[in-house]
Design a protein around this motif. Structure first.
Motif, PDB file in Angstrom:
ATOM      1  N   SER A 377      -1.229  15.830 -78.187  1.00  0.00           N
ATOM      2  CA  SER A 377      -0.136  16.462 -77.213  1.00  0.00           C
ATOM      3  C   SER A 377       1.228  16.170 -77.849  1.00  0.00           C
ATOM      4  O   SER A 377       2.049  17.290 -77.950  1.00  0.00           O
ATOM      5  CB  SER A 377      -0.034  15.389 -75.837  1.00  0.00           C
ATOM      6  OG  SER A 377       0.021  14.091 -76.169  1.00  0.00           O
ATOM      7  N   ILE A 378       1.566  15.399 -78.747  1.00  0.00           N
ATOM      8  CA  ILE A 378       2.784  15.170 -79.193  1.00  0.00           C
ATOM      9  C   ILE A 378       2.798  16.146 -80.395  1.00  0.00           C
ATOM     10  O   ILE A 378       4.024  16.595 -80.886  1.00  0.00           O
ATOM     11  CB  ILE A 378       3.043  13.981 -79.756  1.00  0.00           C
ATOM     12  CG1 ILE A 378       4.582  13.756 -80.254  1.00  0.00           C
ATOM     13  CG2 ILE A 378       2.467  13.596 -81.046  1.00  0.00           C
ATOM     14  CD1 ILE A 378       5.120  12.430 -80.584  1.00  0.00           C
ATOM     15  N   ALA A 379       1.805  16.970 -80.875  1.00  0.00           N
ATOM     16  CA  ALA A 379       1.933  17.940 -82.069  1.00  0.00           C
ATOM     17  C   ALA A 379       2.737  19.013 -81.473  1.00  0.00           C
ATOM     18  O   ALA A 379       3.271  19.711 -82.298  1.00  0.00           O
ATOM     19  CB  ALA A 379       0.479  18.096 -82.493  1.00  0.00           C
ATOM     20  N   TYR A 380       2.842  19.124 -80.108  1.00  0.00           N
ATOM     21  CA  TYR A 380       3.328  20.480 -79.741  1.00  0.00           C
ATOM     22  C   TYR A 380       4.681  20.215 -78.956  1.00  0.00           C
ATOM     23  O   TYR A 380       5.242  21.166 -78.309  1.00  0.00           O
ATOM     24  CB  TYR A 380       2.580  21.255 -78.819  1.00  0.00           C
ATOM     25  CG  TYR A 380       1.071  21.362 -79.471  1.00  0.00           C
ATOM     26  CD1 TYR A 380       1.074  22.280 -80.513  1.00  0.00           C
ATOM     27  CD2 TYR A 380       0.082  20.775 -79.031  1.00  0.00           C
ATOM     28  CE1 TYR A 380      -0.307  22.656 -80.905  1.00  0.00           C
ATOM     29  CE2 TYR A 380      -1.216  20.656 -79.781  1.00  0.00           C
ATOM     30  CZ  TYR A 380      -1.425  21.923 -80.663  1.00  0.00           C
ATOM     31  OH  TYR A 380      -2.617  21.843 -81.167  1.00  0.00           O
ATOM     32  N   ALA A 381       5.081  18.934 -78.897  1.00  0.00           N
ATOM     33  CA  ALA A 381       6.411  18.526 -78.251  1.00  0.00           C
ATOM     34  C   ALA A 381       7.694  19.411 -78.800  1.00  0.00           C
ATOM     35  O   ALA A 381       8.423  19.942 -77.963  1.00  0.00           O
ATOM     36  CB  ALA A 381       6.771  17.112 -78.570  1.00  0.00           C
ATOM     37  N   ASP A 382       7.702  19.655 -80.080  1.00  0.00           N
ATOM     38  CA  ASP A 382       8.832  20.506 -80.725  1.00  0.00           C
ATOM     39  C   ASP A 382       8.387  21.868 -81.312  1.00  0.00           C
ATOM     40  O   ASP A 382       9.350  22.343 -81.854  1.00  0.00           O
ATOM     41  CB  ASP A 382       9.442  19.877 -81.545  1.00  0.00           C
ATOM     42  CG  ASP A 382      10.020  18.573 -81.158  1.00  0.00           C
ATOM     43  OD1 ASP A 382      10.680  18.276 -79.818  1.00  0.00           O
ATOM     44  OD2 ASP A 382       9.776  17.137 -81.538  1.00  0.00           O
ATOM     45  N   VAL A 383       7.225  22.402 -80.933  1.00  0.00           N
ATOM     46  CA  VAL A 383       6.772  23.536 -81.478  1.00  0.00           C
ATOM     47  C   VAL A 383       6.951  24.753 -80.613  1.00  0.00           C
ATOM     48  O   VAL A 383       6.834  24.465 -79.155  1.00  0.00           O
ATOM     49  CB  VAL A 383       5.234  23.503 -81.509  1.00  0.00           C
ATOM     50  CG1 VAL A 383       4.619  24.986 -81.951  1.00  0.00           C
ATOM     51  CG2 VAL A 383       4.947  22.797 -82.922  1.00  0.00           C
ATOM     52  N   ASP A 384       7.851  25.723 -80.956  1.00  0.00           N
ATOM     53  CA  ASP A 384       8.169  26.705 -80.091  1.00  0.00           C
ATOM     54  C   ASP A 384       6.914  27.688 -79.629  1.00  0.00           C
ATOM     55  O   ASP A 384       6.028  27.718 -80.300  1.00  0.00           O
ATOM     56  CB  ASP A 384       9.048  28.040 -80.824  1.00  0.00           C
ATOM     57  CG  ASP A 384      10.340  27.174 -81.164  1.00  0.00           C
ATOM     58  OD1 ASP A 384      10.948  26.408 -80.288  1.00  0.00           O
ATOM     59  OD2 ASP A 384      11.102  27.601 -82.078  1.00  0.00           O
ATOM     60  N   ALA A 385       6.974  28.269 -78.344  1.00  0.00           N
ATOM     61  CA  ALA A 385       5.849  29.052 -77.817  1.00  0.00           C
ATOM     62  C   ALA A 385       5.327  30.062 -78.662  1.00  0.00           C
ATOM     63  O   ALA A 385       4.054  30.094 -78.995  1.00  0.00           O
ATOM     64  CB  ALA A 385       6.270  29.723 -76.479  1.00  0.00           C
ATOM     65  N   GLN A 386       6.186  30.775 -79.513  1.00  0.00           N
ATOM     66  CA  GLN A 386       5.618  31.864 -80.501  1.00  0.00           C
ATOM     67  C   GLN A 386       5.152  31.023 -81.703  1.00  0.00           C
ATOM     68  O   GLN A 386       4.257  32.112 -82.219  1.00  0.00           O
ATOM     69  CB  GLN A 386       6.971  32.692 -81.061  1.00  0.00           C
ATOM     70  CG  GLN A 386       7.791  31.924 -81.728  1.00  0.00           C
ATOM     71  CD  GLN A 386       9.060  31.365 -80.849  1.00  0.00           C
ATOM     72  OE1 GLN A 386       9.038  31.136 -79.608  1.00  0.00           O
ATOM     73  NE2 GLN A 386      10.263  31.253 -81.513  1.00  0.00           N
ATOM     74  N   ASP A 387       5.010  29.987 -81.948  1.00  0.00           N
ATOM     75  CA  ASP A 387       4.617  29.196 -83.024  1.00  0.00           C
ATOM     76  C   ASP A 387       3.138  28.551 -82.474  1.00  0.00           C
ATOM     77  O   ASP A 387       2.581  27.499 -83.407  1.00  0.00           O
ATOM     78  CB  ASP A 387       5.341  28.390 -83.848  1.00  0.00           C
ATOM     79  CG  ASP A 387       6.557  28.931 -84.589  1.00  0.00           C
ATOM     80  OD1 ASP A 387       6.312  29.989 -84.882  1.00  0.00           O
ATOM     81  OD2 ASP A 387       7.849  28.450 -84.583  1.00  0.00           O
ATOM     82  N   SER A 388       2.875  28.531 -81.139  1.00  0.00           N
ATOM     83  CA  SER A 388       1.848  27.671 -80.680  1.00  0.00           C
ATOM     84  C   SER A 388       0.484  27.997 -81.282  1.00  0.00           C
ATOM     85  O   SER A 388      -0.456  27.154 -81.735  1.00  0.00           O
ATOM     86  CB  SER A 388       1.722  27.665 -79.418  1.00  0.00           C
ATOM     87  OG  SER A 388       1.561  29.386 -78.782  1.00  0.00           O
ATOM     88  N   SER A 389       0.069  29.339 -81.351  1.00  0.00           N
ATOM     89  CA  SER A 389      -1.278  29.819 -82.219  1.00  0.00           C
ATOM     90  C   SER A 389      -1.194  29.208 -83.600  1.00  0.00           C
ATOM     91  O   SER A 389      -2.261  28.783 -84.101  1.00  0.00           O
ATOM     92  CB  SER A 389      -1.244  31.101 -81.906  1.00  0.00           C
ATOM     93  OG  SER A 389      -0.320  32.024 -82.861  1.00  0.00           O
ATOM     94  N   MET A 390      -0.199  29.121 -84.269  1.00  0.00           N
ATOM     95  CA  MET A 390      -0.037  28.742 -85.706  1.00  0.00           C
ATOM     96  C   MET A 390      -0.488  27.413 -85.668  1.00  0.00           C
ATOM     97  O   MET A 390      -1.218  26.581 -86.489  1.00  0.00           O
ATOM     98  CB  MET A 390       1.000  29.160 -86.524  1.00  0.00           C
ATOM     99  CG  MET A 390       1.062  28.640 -87.810  1.00  0.00           C
ATOM    100  SD  MET A 390      -0.215  29.481 -88.977  1.00  0.00           S
ATOM    101  CE  MET A 390       0.247  31.384 -88.980  1.00  0.00           C
TER     102      MET A 390
END
Length: 467
Positions: A377-390
């Motif tokens: 879960s922390i992997a996506y704490a600071d990832v923008d929505a447009q970068d989520s698939s990458m």
């Protein structure tokens, strides 16, 4: 795009169901290899390709999953992946010879490679960060219990039915998952359509496939050191060439600049280091129970199940633990606790009370569940929505590789301590396994150092819903 409440309610179930099907299938086949070999009138060793073909297909196809979801939509790709996996499962069960089974497993691996990354992308885009931890807590449970239940379920099916039913049970589950996905899966697409990086796909896909195959073969000592070193050098050269290529490519297959995000970098590399110790246990524990302690296969399988029960129980309190103590403190302390728990298996020998073994298994499942929920879960704490698939594609690729590394590491360490002694020597094998557990425990405890680089407030967007 805001997902309706019904999607938020049922989406975790859809993703969890497909993940469980995938995880169970990937481990259940090993148990059935002798029965498959007898049925197809081939030697068990010749069916090694049945296992490796699935792993290679996963390794090559996962990097394309994010691009597919962005271009064709998460719902269409996810449903197609389930359909491919289900049809391939049916073809596996109908196989009349070894080449047909290997080809069906390649197709099955391709479907599996699309399911989890795309499912994770949909979860990330559907839930706000304040609700993401609860959703991923639910989804991660099948990844923990699938490998534990696989050998037991496979043994029971082969004993009472036939090896073909191992694949046929995926058909009704797959059909149900397609129906639920069609009804409740949101359909997200990338904001911009990017071209597929074919050069990157060839470089990275070939490099990671070769490395995954090498680790699989290395884990069973089926290759000489010189050949292994040459193949390892080729694999690393291909991956290094991809890294060089990605620097100048406008739309790389995997955007390595995401590793500049501290929380994402720590999650991926810290998770990789931690899995080196943890991923070897599903391979080593059955050896300890069956060959070291002399327990029958069914009892050995039952001793793996307390971990699954504890993993499911942890999801009810992990959110509160992370909200109170934060990701940094939880990951550092919990990683050490996992290492100490692994080391406890070095004291398990003939005559050890079964309740004590069950208690160790419960602790391991409890801590593992908290660890994977936190890391994922922390992997996506600071990832923008447009970068989520990458981000999901990169994380899935690294997780697949870390599992292969962990299995090979556990096998190689045990083989090192066993030396030239025969595996039929129960005392020597038990001693080698005990040393292997201590080694893996030390590696796990050392991996806690990677989480020290987190800051106390990292991940609060997820654990506390803070901006």
């Amino acid at each position: 795009m805001t997902a309706p409440d019904s999607s938020k309610r049922y989406l975790p179930w859809v993703v969890a169901t497909t993940l469980f099907m995938e995880q169970l299938d990937s481990t259940i086949v090993n148990t059935a290899v002798p029965a498959i070999a007898a049925s197809l009138q081939v030697t068990p060793l010749s069916l090694k390709a049945v296992v490796t073909s699935y792993i290679l297909s996963l390794a090559v196809a996962i990097p394309v999953s994010g691009w597919m979801a962005d271009r064709y939509g998460t719902r269409r790709v996810f449903m197609s992946a389930i359909a491919i996996f289900t049809v391939a499962s049916m073809l596996c069960g109908l196989s009349v010879n070894s080449p047909m089974l290997v080809a069906a497993r390649l197709l099955q691996g391709f479907g599996a490679a699309m399911m989890m990354p795309v499912g994770r992308i949909t979860i990330i885009r559907t839930f706000p960060k304040s609700e993401l931890l609860r959703a991923m807590n639910f989804v991660i449970i099948p990844a923990l219990i699938g490998p534990l239940l696989g050998p037991t379920v496979g043994g029971l099916i082969v004993h009472w039915l036939s090896w073909r039913e191992i694949f046929f049970i995926n058909v009704p589950v797959g059909l149900a998952a397609i129906y639920l996905a069609r009804r409740y899966m949101p359909d997200y697409r990338g904001e911009k359509t990017r071209p597929l990086d074919m050069i990157g796909l060839v470089l990275f896909g070939t490099g990671i496939a070769l490395l995954s195959w090498l680790l699989e073969v290395f884990g069973e000592h089926k290759i000489d050191p010189t050949s292994g070193a040459v193949l390892l050098l080729i694999s690393c050269s291909l991956l290094a060439a991809y890294a060089w290529h990605a620097r100048s490519e406008a739309h790389p297959l995997l955007r390595l600049d995401l590793f500049r995000i501290r929380t994402f970098r720590v999650s991926v590399f810290g998770g990789f280091a931690t899995r080196l110790g943890v991923s070897g246990l599903p391979f080593l524990l059955p050896l300890l129970y069956q060959l070291g302690l002399g327990l029958p296969a069914w009892q050995s399988g039952l001793l793996m199940m307390p971990s699954a029960a504890a993993a499911m129980g942890m999801k009810f309190i992990s959110t509160r633990l992370l909200g109170r103590f934060g990701y940094r403190q939880v990951l550092v302390v919990n990683t050490v606790l996992i290492g100490l728990t692994i080391s406890m298996y070095s004291f398990v020998k003939v005559g050890t009370p079964l309740p004590l073994i069950v208690a160790i298994s419960l602790c391991l499942g409890f801590f593992n569940s908290l660890q994977f929920s936190s890391m994922n879960s922390i992997a996506y704490a600071d990832v923008d929505a447009q970068d989520s698939s990458m981000a999901s594609t990169i994380a899935s690729s690294m997780q697949q590789l870390s599992v292969s590394f962990g299995l090979a590491c556990g096998s190689l360490v045990t083989g090192f301590f066993l030396g030239d002694a025969p595996q039929s020597d129960r005392a020597m094998l038990s001693s080698a396994l005990h040393y292997a557990f201590l080694t893996l425990a030390a590696l796990t405890i050392l991996s806690s150092l990677t989480f020290w680089t987190l800051r106390p407030a990292d991940g609060e967007a997820i654990s506390k819903g803070s901006a």
